[in-house]
Design an enzyme around this catalytic site. Structure first.
Site, PDB file in Angstrom:
ATOM      1  CG  HIS A 265      -2.082   0.836   1.267  1.00 28.70           C
ATOM      2  ND1 HIS A 265      -2.424   1.666   0.233  1.00 28.70           N
ATOM      3  CD2 HIS A 265      -2.984   1.092   2.268  1.00 28.70           C
ATOM      4  CE1 HIS A 265      -3.487   2.383   0.584  1.00 28.70           C
ATOM      5  NE2 HIS A 265      -3.842   2.052   1.814  1.00 28.70           N
ATOM      6  CG  HIS A 306      -3.745   0.432  -8.166  1.00 30.55           C
ATOM      7  ND1 HIS A 306      -5.097   0.372  -7.957  1.00 30.55           N
ATOM      8  CD2 HIS A 306      -3.239   1.259  -7.228  1.00 30.55           C
ATOM      9  CE1 HIS A 306      -5.392   1.141  -6.924  1.00 30.55           C
ATOM     10  NE2 HIS A 306      -4.302   1.687  -6.462  1.00 30.55           N
ATOM     11  CG  ASP A 363       3.066   4.634  -3.818  1.00 30.21           C
ATOM     12  OD1 ASP A 363       2.949   5.803  -3.435  1.00 30.21           O
ATOM     13  OD2 ASP A 363       2.382   3.692  -3.391  1.00 30.21           O
TER      14      ASP A 363
HETATM   15  N1  CMC Z   1       5.714  -7.108  -9.849  1.00 33.74           N
HETATM   16  C1  CMC Z   1       5.602  -8.325 -10.428  1.00 33.74           C
HETATM   17  N2  CMC Z   1       4.448  -9.001 -10.569  1.00 33.74           N
HETATM   18  C2  CMC Z   1       3.333  -8.419 -10.094  1.00 33.74           C
HETATM   19  C3  CMC Z   1       3.347  -7.154  -9.486  1.00 33.74           C
HETATM   20  C4  CMC Z   1       4.597  -6.483  -9.375  1.00 33.74           C
HETATM   21  N3  CMC Z   1       4.664  -5.278  -8.798  1.00 33.74           N
HETATM   22  N4  CMC Z   1       2.089  -6.811  -9.104  1.00 33.74           N
HETATM   23  C5  CMC Z   1       1.298  -7.828  -9.471  1.00 33.74           C
HETATM   24  N5  CMC Z   1       2.042  -8.806 -10.076  1.00 33.74           N
HETATM   25  C6  CMC Z   1       1.535 -10.064 -10.673  1.00 33.74           C
HETATM   26  C7  CMC Z   1       1.107 -11.048  -9.594  1.00 33.74           C
HETATM   27  O1  CMC Z   1       2.185 -11.898  -9.230  1.00 33.74           O
HETATM   28  C8  CMC Z   1      -0.007 -11.789 -10.312  1.00 33.74           C
HETATM   29  O2  CMC Z   1       0.592 -12.696 -11.221  1.00 33.74           O
HETATM   30  P1  CMC Z   1      -0.155 -14.104 -11.582  1.00 33.74           P
HETATM   31  O3  CMC Z   1      -1.476 -13.720 -12.196  1.00 33.74           O
HETATM   32  O4  CMC Z   1       0.762 -14.793 -12.514  1.00 33.74           O
HETATM   33  O5  CMC Z   1      -0.320 -14.829 -10.274  1.00 33.74           O
HETATM   34  C9  CMC Z   1      -0.689 -10.701 -11.147  1.00 33.74           C
HETATM   35  O6  CMC Z   1       0.341  -9.719 -11.389  1.00 33.74           O
HETATM   36  C10 CMC Z   1      -1.882 -10.041 -10.453  1.00 33.74           C
HETATM   37  O7  CMC Z   1      -1.419  -9.465  -9.241  1.00 33.74           O
HETATM   38  P2  CMC Z   1      -2.156  -9.574  -7.839  1.00 33.74           P
HETATM   39  O8  CMC Z   1      -1.121  -9.628  -6.766  1.00 33.74           O
HETATM   40  O9  CMC Z   1      -3.189 -10.658  -7.881  1.00 33.74           O
HETATM   41  O10 CMC Z   1      -2.919  -8.173  -7.821  1.00 33.74           O
HETATM   42  P3  CMC Z   1      -3.510  -7.462  -6.567  1.00 33.74           P
HETATM   43  O11 CMC Z   1      -4.608  -6.614  -7.067  1.00 33.74           O
HETATM   44  O12 CMC Z   1      -3.839  -8.444  -5.500  1.00 33.74           O
HETATM   45  O13 CMC Z   1      -2.286  -6.572  -6.007  1.00 33.74           O
HETATM   46  C11 CMC Z   1      -0.792  -4.763  -5.667  1.00 33.74           C
HETATM   47  C12 CMC Z   1      -2.100  -5.226  -6.323  1.00 33.74           C
HETATM   48  C13 CMC Z   1      -0.692  -3.235  -5.766  1.00 33.74           C
HETATM   49  C14 CMC Z   1      -0.806  -5.140  -4.172  1.00 33.74           C
HETATM   50  C15 CMC Z   1       0.401  -5.445  -6.393  1.00 33.74           C
HETATM   51  O14 CMC Z   1       0.390  -5.100  -7.752  1.00 33.74           O
HETATM   52  C16 CMC Z   1       1.747  -5.072  -5.755  1.00 33.74           C
HETATM   53  O15 CMC Z   1       2.144  -5.674  -4.755  1.00 33.74           O
HETATM   54  N6  CMC Z   1       2.472  -4.068  -6.360  1.00 33.74           N
HETATM   55  C17 CMC Z   1       3.729  -3.597  -5.804  1.00 33.74           C
HETATM   56  C18 CMC Z   1       3.485  -2.720  -4.589  1.00 33.74           C
HETATM   57  C19 CMC Z   1       2.968  -1.345  -4.968  1.00 33.74           C
HETATM   58  O16 CMC Z   1       3.519  -0.663  -5.843  1.00 33.74           O
HETATM   59  N7  CMC Z   1       1.933  -0.896  -4.252  1.00 33.74           N
HETATM   60  C20 CMC Z   1       1.393   0.466  -4.394  1.00 33.74           C
HETATM   61  C21 CMC Z   1      -0.010   0.503  -4.901  1.00 33.74           C
HETATM   62  S1  CMC Z   1      -0.469   2.176  -5.403  1.00 33.74           S
HETATM   63  C22 CMC Z   1      -0.519   3.089  -3.949  1.00 33.74           C
HETATM   64  C23 CMC Z   1      -1.699   2.812  -3.135  1.00 33.74           C
HETATM   65  O17 CMC Z   1      -2.814   3.167  -3.589  1.00 33.74           O
HETATM   66  O18 CMC Z   1      -1.540   2.270  -2.036  1.00 33.74           O
END
Ligand code: CMC
Length: 427
Positions: A265, A306, A363
């Site tokens: 987050h 995201h 971010d």
């Molecule tokens: N790097 C590599 N792979 C990723 C990433 C990443 N940053 N984010 C998602 N994926 C992959 C994930 O492994 C999954 O792959 P598969 O379908 O093969 O299993 C796919 O993309 C879908 O991801 P998810 O984890 O199911 O998506 P989510 O909606 O649960 O998570 C997230 C969203 C923001 C938590 C995640 O993208 C993440 O951890 N990003 C990095 C941290 C980040 O930058 N966070 C800030 C968000 S913006 C500020 C805010 O509003 O807080």
């Protein structure tokens, strides 16, 4: 409101009718509240398809990259408004007229000091404590200082607490920073603007008070506007959940700060810079992209992806422009920025990231811009918390002003069935 109905057939001949609601914008919503009376509950870990509340504050269309606050696009607010006006809009639902704007700004900018006793509280922390830990502690402790206005059922009390939180958050944030570097705490200056006053408390010392650069003030103002609210994200949902128990607003916001701290987050802005440090050089970028794609490696590209935005993050677009502006106006040539741009270019062209709609989020750029402004990495998420306070408090006020229930999800239980206790000598 329910002009359509969904039918859910469970087993033979057992068809339930569920109302479907349409909001002003966004997905239609199936009302499943009557399921429990029929012996069923829904299962949605991570709340992928669940609306936890009704809200009129913020709307996101993740496919189109749209973010609206009370109907106004974020780009309009970022370029034409200022942070305090955006705060008023989020809290009250309308842009203020001239008098309302002046009155609101006056109220916020004349309640910026904190009780002197809070300094003793601050002194209890280790100097090397992370400023987010200090924020969680001090904001939670505010409830011990403001017993006079903690009646959640009183709208005037709610407003007083909201103003106190928005006013004092920059002071507490700057106190946490000054404490960590061993400098005297700078008192707020009420004649300055909100962002300028924060930068004054961060960068000035009693021995050397300089005017704050307008470039930095403008950039900070924009960062604050871009982070002010974001619908039912993890920290806002936390504030609503804690608030639904009747907890006081300072405790609720402290809980929001704790939720924001996580690297998935708000902690991502700090994590982006730590990741860039780890990558070190442009020649290592591909290695880290490969790590991010490897299912057996927990590494993720920080600042990418995201939950809701699957096209682009409109905040990232404005932030990138701001980033270019600040770097060129300050004449900064940062090799880490080149590294970030290379990372962005490779990731945006890689099928793994394209197929999963993973784009740079807000971010990714906010960390770079904050670094260029001279803000230490550990303060990045604190600034996010400072800005998001108005979003949290607006949602808290919205919830309390309407009939609401304690937020209490159910579960799919997969543990042991009932069993008998076995005395220790028989196990
Ligand atoms: N790097 C590599 N792979 C990723 C990433 C990443 N940053 N984010 C998602 N994926 C992959 C994930 O492994 C999954 O792959 P598969 O379908 O093969 O299993 C796919 O993309 C879908 O991801 P998810 O984890 O199911 O998506 P989510 O909606 O649960 O998570 C997230 C969203 C923001 C938590 C995640 O993208 C993440 O951890 N990003 C990095 C941290 C980040 O930058 N966070 C800030 C968000 S913006 C500020 C805010 O509003 O807080």
């Amino acid at each position: 409101m329910a002009d359509k109905k969904a039918q859910l057939t469970v087993g033979e001949g057992n068809t339930l009718e569920l109302p479907i609601y349409s909001g002003t914008l966004g997905h239609d919503v199936i009302d499943v509240r009557t399921l429990i009376a029929n012996g069923y509950i829904t299962y949605d870990p991570g709340f992928m398809s669940t609306a936890s509340c009704e809200s009129k504050i913020t709307f996101i269309d993740g496919d189109k990259g749209v973010l609206l606050h009370r109907g106004y696009p974020i780009e309009e607010l970022a370029y034409k408004s200022d942070y305090l006006e955006t705060c008023y809009l989020l809290m009250h639902g309308e842009l203020p007229n001239k008098e309302q704007k002046a009155e609101f700004s006056q109220s916020i900018m004349t309640h910026t000091m904190v009780n002197e006793q809070l300094k003793s509280f601050l002194n209890g922390f280790r100097r090397d404590a992370h400023p987010m830990a200090v924020m969680c502690g001090i904001v939670g402790a505010l409830s011990a200082f403001y017993h006079d206005s903690l009646d959640n059922d009183n709208p005037r009390h709610r407003e007083i607490s909201a103003h106190r939180l928005i006013s004092k958050m920059p002071t507490i944030a700057a106190m946490a920073y000054k404490y960590s570097v061993g400098q005297p705490i700078m008192y707020p200056r009420n004649e300055l603007g909100y962002a300028e006053n924060f930068l004054h408390m961060m960068f000035n010392t009693p021995a050397d008070i300089k005017p704050i650069s307008p470039v930095l003030t403008r950039a900070m103002e924009r960062i604050l506007i871009l982070h002010a609210d974001h619908e039912q994200n993890a920290s806002t949902s936390t504030v609503r959940l804690v608030g639904s128990t009747g907890a006081n607003p300072f405790a609720c916001i402290a809980a929001g700060i704790a939720a924001l701290w996580g690297p998935a987050h708000g902690g991502a802005n700090e994590a982006v810079l730590l990741m860039l440090d780890e990558i070190g050089d442009v020649s290592n970028v591909q290695k880290f992209i490969d790590k991010a794609k490897d299912k057996n490696d927990p590494f993720k590209l920080m600042g990418f992806g995201h939950r809701v935005y699957k096209n682009f993050d409109p905040r990232a677009k404005v932030m990138k422009e701001s980033c270019d502006e600040v770097l060129s106006e300050l004449g900064i040539h940062d090799p880490q920025l080149e590294l970030a741009m290379k990372l962005e270019e490779i990731a945006l062209n890689d099928p793994y990231f394209k197929e999963r709609n993973l784009y740079p989020n807000v971010d990714f750029y906010s960390g770079i811009i904050l670094k260029a402004m001279g803000i230490p990495t550990s303060m990045f998420t604190v600034i996010f918390a400072m800005s998001r306070t108005v979003g949290w408090i607006s949602h808290w006020m919205e919830m309390l002003s309407e009939p609401h229930k304690i937020n209490r999800p159910r579960q799919l239980y997969t543990g042991s069935d009932v069993r008998e206790y076995v005395p220790v000598d028989k196990r």
